[in-house]
Write an enzyme that holds these catalytic residues in place. Structure first.
Site, PDB file in Angstrom:
ATOM      1  CG  ASP A  66       2.783   4.967 -29.869  1.00 39.76           C
ATOM      2  OD1 ASP A  66       3.205   6.145 -29.888  1.00 39.76           O
ATOM      3  OD2 ASP A  66       1.879   4.597 -29.097  1.00 39.76           O
ATOM      4  CG  ASN A  93       5.192  13.502 -40.996  1.00 38.57           C
ATOM      5  OD1 ASN A  93       4.995  14.674 -41.341  1.00 38.57           O
ATOM      6  ND2 ASN A  93       4.196  12.654 -40.785  1.00 38.57           N
ATOM      7  CB  SER A 148       5.582  24.414 -37.193  1.00 38.70           C
ATOM      8  OG  SER A 148       4.610  25.432 -37.247  1.00 38.70           O
ATOM      9  CE1 TYR A 182       2.725  21.146 -34.229  1.00 34.54           C
ATOM     10  CE2 TYR A 182       2.570  23.431 -34.962  1.00 34.54           C
ATOM     11  CZ  TYR A 182       2.823  22.093 -35.239  1.00 34.54           C
ATOM     12  OH  TYR A 182       3.179  21.710 -36.510  1.00 34.54           O
ATOM     13  CE  LYS A 186       6.027  20.040 -35.230  1.00 31.83           C
ATOM     14  NZ  LYS A 186       6.571  18.818 -35.865  1.00 31.83           N
ATOM     15  CB  THR A 217      -2.487  18.422 -42.086  1.00 33.82           C
ATOM     16  OG1 THR A 217      -2.105  19.015 -40.841  1.00 33.82           O
ATOM     17  CG2 THR A 217      -1.528  18.875 -43.173  1.00 33.82           C
TER      18      THR A 217
END
Length: 265
Positions: A66, A93, A148, A182, A186, A217
């Site tokens: 984790d 990842n 991303s 997000y 990234k 995904t």
């Protein structure tokens, strides 16, 4: 030929599992360390890979990790160190896109931003710094960060992407949140990659960020919605990332790689 030892975080689903599948289908032998938050999830991914590629020369090891829990990271390190004594490839990842939880009222704005950076950037840094000693025992250490296409600063002017379009005037702007937490996390991850490229350059480590494209995904919470927005099939990510692991993009060390070239900063 000795097996290349590869640890993939978040390997039981999404792009992580596509990497497992791609390595499994390679004629080269890999020791694939399937990182997941539970042993059950890791083993399910391993079983699926074995069923798909029963004659693969690769072997698999479940690794419970984790990335937001330091004790879990250290336990995973001890497992890999004890079993193998080194690590050839670390693929960071594991990540999260949480804006859909915020718009549903499940988390606060502060929780959205704090957790986005915790998972995608801070936790990735801790995983990397923990495993670097094992990486540097490899004769060909490779360090990959999955980023991303939304993270490019230059690309924010591209109005073809829904996340870049300007909503109408006025406030509030319901339905137009986009993915600001997000994508900013990234973007931070891209600089994190550059820092590790700087730090490990004289050690001969090959460091990359991988921008696999807009893919449907589970990261965004709704596969069908993502597909309706033009998201591609996540299966394309696996062979691309395997090509980086196998040295096909070694002229592009220290950069953000796309399947077709280099992502602008």
């Amino acid at each position: 030929m000795s097996a290349t030892i590869v640890l993939i975080t978040g390997a039981n689903t999404g792009i992580g599992f596509q990497i497992v599948r791609a390595l499994s289908s390679s004629p080269k032998p890999y020791q694939i360390l399937v990182g997941a938050r539970s042993p059950t999830k890791a083993q399910e991914a391993i079983n699926a890979a074995k069923e798909e590629n029963p004659s693969s020369p690769s072997t698999y090891t479940p690794v419970v990790i984790d990335i937001e829990a330091d004790d879990s990271i250290r336990s995973a390190f001890n497992q890999v160190s004890s079993a193998f004594g080194k690590l050839d490839v670390l693929i960071n990842n594991a990540g999260a896109q949480l804006e859909h939880q915020y718009t549903r009222g499940e988390i606060s704005e502060r929780e959205l931003w704090n957790k986005s950076w915790s998972v995608n950037t801070a936790s990735t840094q801790v995983v990397t710094s923990t495993f670097v000693p094992l990486l540097l025992k490899s004769t060909d250490p490779r360090l990959l960060f999955i980023t991303s296409g939304t993270s490019t600063l230059d690309g924010t002017e591209n109005q073809a992407l829904a996340v870049n379009r300007h909503p109408g005037a006025g406030w509030p702007k319901p339905g137009h949140i986009g993915v600001p937490a997000y994508r900013s996390a990234k973007t931070g991850l891209n600089m994190l990659m550059r820092e590790w490229h700087r730090i490990l350059k004289e050690d001969g480590a090959k460091v990359f960020a991988i921008s696999p494209g807009f893919l449907a995904t589970g990261l965004g919470g709704n596969h069908e919605l993502l597909k309706s927005m033009g998201a591609g099939d996540p299966t394309v990510a696996g062979p691309f990332i395997r090509s980086v692991v196998e040295g096909e993009r070694d002229n592009d060390i220290g950069k953000v790689l796309t399947k077709d070239g280099i992502q602008e900063w």
